[in-house]
Design an enzyme around this catalytic site. Structure first.
Site, PDB file in Angstrom:
ATOM      1  CB  CYS B  94      -0.983  -0.049   1.172  1.00 57.78           C
ATOM      2  SG  CYS B  94      -2.331   1.130   0.990  1.00 57.78           S
ATOM      3  CG  HIS B 224      -3.269  -3.651   3.365  1.00 58.74           C
ATOM      4  ND1 HIS B 224      -2.299  -3.081   4.149  1.00 58.74           N
ATOM      5  CD2 HIS B 224      -3.898  -2.628   2.738  1.00 58.74           C
ATOM      6  CE1 HIS B 224      -2.326  -1.760   4.022  1.00 58.74           C
ATOM      7  NE2 HIS B 224      -3.288  -1.460   3.164  1.00 58.74           N
ATOM      8  CD  GLU B 226      -0.458  -5.720   5.715  1.00 57.51           C
ATOM      9  OE1 GLU B 226      -0.315  -6.219   4.586  1.00 57.51           O
ATOM     10  OE2 GLU B 226      -0.772  -4.522   5.890  1.00 57.51           O
TER      11      GLU B 226
END
Lengths: 148, 267
Positions: B94, B224, B226
């Protein structure tokens, strides 16, 4: 038939502008020399030519393009430093026009565009252009021109 | 002999806000991770002791001027560029991806900025946009991020206002395809590519969601991973029992891939 007139509107913060300060400090760290850097929101309108003074007054008071508590609005370009206008290549500003016409009732405005106006103080135009290319734009979606 | 454990530096610029989840996912994938707070007292040389770098999401320097522009000029990024040339891993997610693009490390074919992550063009919502999307893993070449199989579809969240990969260089996308640098593309649940919203959430050229450098050790990805590395992080309609929810989701493969790549490098 009503003729049209072009209006330029400049909106500047009256409080410290953190974006301009960060840009200035970054440029100084990058080795450029300049005394000051200012930033203004720039709007350009095409509107019916009649009652332009009234239109200016209304635009300045909409609280959408400017907030009277923190902005100063001007319709004249100040003649100091090197002025560089940054705009987005493929931004048609349709959202801005829609807001002005449909939400706020500015039916007399036919076209609108916007960008960011940078004023470089204490450097040559050549250096201002170099600083713009190195930090203030990404040429893959933005473009600039020097305002005379 | 046991392999050494790879060490990742999670780079935390002022204004970023994903440092803890970034550290956690690296540790869960079997690596060590430290958060490096970027400020004027940090000596970039500290990065030399790490095997890889994770630049996470958020708003570095409040996205002043444009997303990633100020952080890209930080001396720490010059050091990361230098370390990337040693084939250490660099992952930018990002805002991290925006920084990597603004430095020119991605796509890295010339010593200049070749791409932009421009404001989204979304017919429904202007500005910041936050949703779940699907991405398809397309890269056939082995790199540091791709133990996932070709054509594997992952469900992953996006949350950005400036995530539209674009370029004025008409030949660049052809070159990236030829080099197999486009790792992830936005697609629908079945893996079909549709250039329009909502499959493509931001108007990215060629539906690009993630690009690597030519060597395959640097990845800039707008969604994202994660935030989708355990089943419990997936949308509620994809969750099952408590035991199942504690298991890794497909996006964890990206971090396991980084660990496997680094273990080979540092053994």
């Amino acid at each position: 038939m009503t003729s049209t007139k072009q209006l330029e509107m400049f909106v500047r913060l009256v409080m410290p502008d953190n974006i301009a300060l960060t840009a200035k400090h970054t440029l100084l760290k990058m080795g450029f020399k300049l005394a000051d850097l200012r930033r203004e929101d720039y709007f350009r309108f095409e509107a019916d030519a009649k009652n332009t003074e009234e239109l200016k007054n209304l635009l300045a008071k909409t609280d959408v393009l400017a907030n009277a508590n923190k902005h100063k609005v001007s319709f004249d370009l100040e003649r100091d430093g090197t002025k560089i206008l940054v705009t987005e290549i493929d931004n048609t500003s349709q959202g801005l026009l829609h807001t002005l016409r449909e939400r706020l009732g500015f039916a007399q405005i036919h076209a609108a565009s916007n960008g960011t106006l940078w004023t470089f103080i204490g450097c040559t135009e050549e250096d201002a252009v170099k600083m713009t290319k190195e930090l203030l734009i990404n040429e893959h979606y933005q473009e600039f021109k020097v305002l005379q | 002999m046991a392999n050494k454990t790879p060490k990742i530096a999670v780079i935390w610029f002022p204004g970023q806000n994903c440092e803890d989840e970034s550290k956690l996912v690296c540790e869960s994938a079997g690596m060590k991770a430290d958060i490096i707070v970027v400020n004027s007292s940090v000596d970039p040389k500290i990065l030399e002791q790490y095997d890889g770098f994770f630049i996470g999401g958020g708003w570095s320097y409040e996205d002043r001027i444009r997303a990633g522009a100020i952080a890209a000029k930080d001396p720490i990024m010059l050091k990361i560029k230098e370390e990337a040339k040693k084939l250490k891993v660099v992952l930018g997610v990002c805002n991290g991806a925006q920084i990597l693009v603004e430095t020119g490390i991605i796509p890295g074919l010339k010593d200049k900025v070749q791409l932009a992550l421009a404001p989204n063009t979304n017919p429904k919502i202007s500005g910041y946009y936050n949703t779940w999307v699907y991405v398809k893993h397309e890269c056939k070449k082995t790199n540091a991020f791709n133990i996932a199989g070709v054509d594997e579809v992952m469900h992953i969240p996006v949350a950005h206002g400036e995530g539209r990969f674009t370029t004025t260089d008409k030949e660049l996308i052809k070159q990236l395809i030829k080099n197999d640098q486009i790792l992830f593309r936005y697609c629908d649940e079945e893996g079909n590519i549709d250039e329009k919203y909502p499959v493509n959430p931001n108007g990215a050229v060629y539906n690009i969601a993630g690009i690597t450098n030519k060597e395959g050790n640097v990845l800039a990805i707008m969604p994202h991973p994660e935030r989708a590395s355990w089943n419990k992080q997936l949308p509620y309609y994809e969750q099952h029992s408590f035991e199942e929810n504690e298991k890794a989701a497909p996006c964890m493969k990206i971090f396991e891939s980084i660990r496997m790549y680094l273990e080979k490098r540092i053994k």
